[in-house]
Design a protein around this motif. Structure first.
Motif, PDB file in Angstrom:
ATOM      1  N   LEU A 239      64.091   7.928  27.407  1.00 45.28           N
ATOM      2  CA  LEU A 239      64.862   6.727  27.735  1.00 45.28           C
ATOM      3  C   LEU A 239      65.066   6.574  29.244  1.00 45.28           C
ATOM      4  N   GLN A 240      65.275   7.673  29.931  1.00 40.90           N
ATOM      5  CA  GLN A 240      65.431   7.611  31.384  1.00 40.90           C
ATOM      6  C   GLN A 240      64.141   7.114  32.042  1.00 40.90           C
ATOM      7  N   GLU A 241      63.008   7.548  31.521  1.00 46.00           N
ATOM      8  CA  GLU A 241      61.715   7.090  32.044  1.00 46.00           C
ATOM      9  C   GLU A 241      61.513   5.597  31.747  1.00 46.00           C
ATOM     10  N   THR A 242      61.887   5.187  30.552  1.00 50.63           N
ATOM     11  CA  THR A 242      61.777   3.773  30.185  1.00 50.63           C
ATOM     12  C   THR A 242      62.697   2.924  31.059  1.00 50.63           C
ATOM     13  N   LEU A 243      63.889   3.420  31.326  1.00 53.61           N
ATOM     14  CA  LEU A 243      64.822   2.705  32.200  1.00 53.61           C
ATOM     15  C   LEU A 243      64.238   2.571  33.601  1.00 53.61           C
ATOM     16  N   LYS A 244      63.620   3.624  34.096  1.00 56.52           N
ATOM     17  CA  LYS A 244      62.976   3.580  35.415  1.00 56.52           C
ATOM     18  C   LYS A 244      61.893   2.491  35.450  1.00 56.52           C
ATOM     19  N   ASP A 245      61.071   2.438  34.411  1.00 52.37           N
ATOM     20  CA  ASP A 245      60.031   1.406  34.337  1.00 52.37           C
ATOM     21  C   ASP A 245      60.643   0.005  34.229  1.00 52.37           C
ATOM     22  N   ALA A 246      61.728  -0.104  33.472  1.00 51.47           N
ATOM     23  CA  ALA A 246      62.401  -1.401  33.337  1.00 51.47           C
ATOM     24  C   ALA A 246      62.936  -1.861  34.688  1.00 51.47           C
ATOM     25  N   LYS A 247      63.476  -0.943  35.455  1.00 48.81           N
ATOM     26  CA  LYS A 247      63.995  -1.298  36.785  1.00 48.81           C
ATOM     27  C   LYS A 247      62.864  -1.735  37.717  1.00 48.81           C
ATOM     28  N   GLU A 248      61.698  -1.149  37.548  1.00 52.27           N
ATOM     29  CA  GLU A 248      60.538  -1.581  38.339  1.00 52.27           C
ATOM     30  C   GLU A 248      60.159  -3.024  37.982  1.00 52.27           C
ATOM     31  N   LEU A 249      60.175  -3.342  36.702  1.00 49.25           N
ATOM     32  CA  LEU A 249      59.902  -4.718  36.267  1.00 49.25           C
ATOM     33  C   LEU A 249      60.954  -5.669  36.807  1.00 49.25           C
ATOM     34  N   VAL A 250      62.208  -5.277  36.738  1.00 48.15           N
ATOM     35  CA  VAL A 250      63.307  -6.111  37.240  1.00 48.15           C
ATOM     36  C   VAL A 250      63.126  -6.378  38.729  1.00 48.15           C
ATOM     37  N   LYS A 251      62.778  -5.355  39.479  1.00 45.18           N
ATOM     38  CA  LYS A 251      62.559  -5.514  40.922  1.00 45.18           C
ATOM     39  C   LYS A 251      61.440  -6.522  41.188  1.00 45.18           C
TER      40      LYS A 251
ATOM     41  N   LEU B 178      75.797   4.477  28.726  1.00 47.05           N
ATOM     42  CA  LEU B 178      75.490   5.015  27.397  1.00 47.05           C
ATOM     43  C   LEU B 178      74.643   6.279  27.473  1.00 47.05           C
ATOM     44  N   LEU B 179      73.704   6.321  28.404  1.00 47.21           N
ATOM     45  CA  LEU B 179      72.894   7.536  28.568  1.00 47.21           C
ATOM     46  C   LEU B 179      73.761   8.714  29.007  1.00 47.21           C
ATOM     47  N   SER B 180      74.731   8.445  29.876  1.00 52.64           N
ATOM     48  CA  SER B 180      75.584   9.542  30.354  1.00 52.64           C
ATOM     49  C   SER B 180      76.454  10.119  29.247  1.00 52.64           C
TER      50      SER B 180
ATOM     51  N   LEU C 184      65.424   4.926   6.886  1.00 49.38           N
ATOM     52  CA  LEU C 184      65.651   6.194   6.194  1.00 49.38           C
ATOM     53  C   LEU C 184      65.276   7.392   7.052  1.00 49.38           C
ATOM     54  N   ILE C 185      64.323   7.187   7.950  1.00 46.26           N
ATOM     55  CA  ILE C 185      63.888   8.249   8.849  1.00 46.26           C
ATOM     56  C   ILE C 185      64.687   8.132  10.147  1.00 46.26           C
ATOM     57  N   PRO C 186      65.372   9.178  10.558  1.00 45.38           N
ATOM     58  CA  PRO C 186      66.178   9.095  11.778  1.00 45.38           C
ATOM     59  C   PRO C 186      65.326   8.841  13.024  1.00 45.38           C
ATOM     60  N   SER C 187      65.930   8.198  13.990  1.00 48.16           N
ATOM     61  CA  SER C 187      65.254   7.912  15.251  1.00 48.16           C
ATOM     62  C   SER C 187      64.921   9.220  15.965  1.00 48.16           C
ATOM     63  N   ASN C 188      63.813   9.221  16.680  1.00 47.48           N
ATOM     64  CA  ASN C 188      63.432  10.420  17.429  1.00 47.48           C
ATOM     65  C   ASN C 188      63.541  10.174  18.937  1.00 47.48           C
ATOM     66  N   LEU C 189      64.496   9.360  19.329  1.00 41.33           N
ATOM     67  CA  LEU C 189      64.698   9.085  20.745  1.00 41.33           C
ATOM     68  C   LEU C 189      65.137  10.353  21.463  1.00 41.33           C
ATOM     69  N   ASN C 190      64.714  10.473  22.710  1.00 44.39           N
ATOM     70  CA  ASN C 190      65.245  11.555  23.529  1.00 44.39           C
ATOM     71  C   ASN C 190      65.636  10.996  24.889  1.00 44.39           C
ATOM     72  N   LYS C 191      66.570  11.657  25.501  1.00 46.88           N
ATOM     73  CA  LYS C 191      67.171  11.168  26.740  1.00 46.88           C
ATOM     74  C   LYS C 191      66.139  11.039  27.861  1.00 46.88           C
ATOM     75  N   GLN C 192      65.251  12.003  27.976  1.00 41.89           N
ATOM     76  CA  GLN C 192      64.250  11.965  29.042  1.00 41.89           C
ATOM     77  C   GLN C 192      63.342  10.740  28.886  1.00 41.89           C
TER      78      GLN C 192
ATOM     79  N   LEU D 145      72.172   7.395  22.665  1.00 41.23           N
ATOM     80  CA  LEU D 145      70.789   7.033  22.937  1.00 41.23           C
ATOM     81  C   LEU D 145      70.331   5.767  22.222  1.00 41.23           C
ATOM     82  N   GLU D 146      70.699   5.595  20.977  1.00 43.05           N
ATOM     83  CA  GLU D 146      70.217   4.429  20.239  1.00 43.05           C
ATOM     84  C   GLU D 146      70.714   3.123  20.843  1.00 43.05           C
ATOM     85  N   ILE D 147      71.969   3.085  21.190  1.00 46.73           N
ATOM     86  CA  ILE D 147      72.503   1.838  21.762  1.00 46.73           C
ATOM     87  C   ILE D 147      71.996   1.653  23.194  1.00 46.73           C
ATOM     88  N   ALA D 148      71.788   2.759  23.923  1.00 42.51           N
ATOM     89  CA  ALA D 148      71.184   2.661  25.258  1.00 42.51           C
ATOM     90  C   ALA D 148      69.795   2.043  25.152  1.00 42.51           C
ATOM     91  N   ALA D 149      69.020   2.483  24.174  1.00 41.19           N
ATOM     92  CA  ALA D 149      67.668   1.949  23.973  1.00 41.19           C
ATOM     93  C   ALA D 149      67.726   0.450  23.691  1.00 41.19           C
TER      94      ALA D 149
END
Length: 129
Positions: free
Chosen positions: A110-122, A26-28, A100-108, A32-36
Motif C-alpha cells: 500500500l505504501q508503494e501504491t500510495l507513492k505511485d498515486a502521488k506521482e500521478l497526482v503531481k 489509516l496506514l499509520s 469469503l476469502i480475506p484480503s491479502n493487503l500488506n502495508k508495504q 489497510l483495507e480502508i486505506a486502500a
C-alpha cells in the motif's frame, strides 16, 4: 445532499487531497483495507479533475482504468499509470463488498501504491494550473 457534483477541477483535487491524507492516517494505524479504498478514491478524483479541465462530460464511474483511457486520449504519457489504476480499482472492489476469502493487503504494498498515486497526482497538478 446536492444532486449535482462540481465541474471545477480544483474542487475534485481538494477532495482527492483529503483522501490522500486519510490514507496516511489509516496506514499509520494499520487500517489497510480502508486505506486502500481511499487510494482508489484519491486517484479517481484527480483523474476526474484532470478530465474536467479538458472539457470532459462528468460521469459517475469508478473504474480507474476507464478514466485513465479517457486521460490517455488527451495525453498518452498517462499510459505509464495503467498498472496503478488496475491495482487501485481492485482495492475499491475489495473494500466495498464482502468476500469469503480475506484480503491479502500488506502495508508495504500500500505504501508503494500510495507513492505511485502521488506521482500521478503531481503529474496531473502540473498539467492543470
Amino acid at each position: 445532499m446536492p444532486d449535482k457534483e462540481s465541474l471545477y477541477p480544483l474542487d475534485w483535487f481538494k477532495k482527492g487531497q483529503q483522501d490522500l491524507k486519510a490514507v496516511e492516517t489509516l496506514l499509520s494505524s494499520d487500517n489497510l483495507e480502508i486505506a486502500a479504498f481511499h487510494i482508489q478514491q484519491a486517484i479517481e478524483k484527480y483523474l476526474k479533475g484532470y478530465l474536467l479541465s479538458k472539457g470532459w462530460q462528468l460521469r459517475r464511474i469508478h473504474d480507474l482504468e476507464e478514466l485513465l483511457n479517457e486521460a490517455i486520449s488527451y495525453d498518452t504519457s498517462f499510459e505509464k499509470f495503467r498498472p496503478l489504476c488496475q491495482v487501485a480499482t481492485e482495492y475499491y472492489i475489495e473494500e466495498r463488498y464482502p468476500f469469503l476469502i480475506p484480503s491479502n493487503l500488506n502495508k508495504q504494498e500500500l505504501q508503494e501504491t500510495l507513492k505511485d498515486a502521488k506521482e500521478l497526482v503531481k503529474k496531473i497538478k502540473n498539467k492543470v494550473k
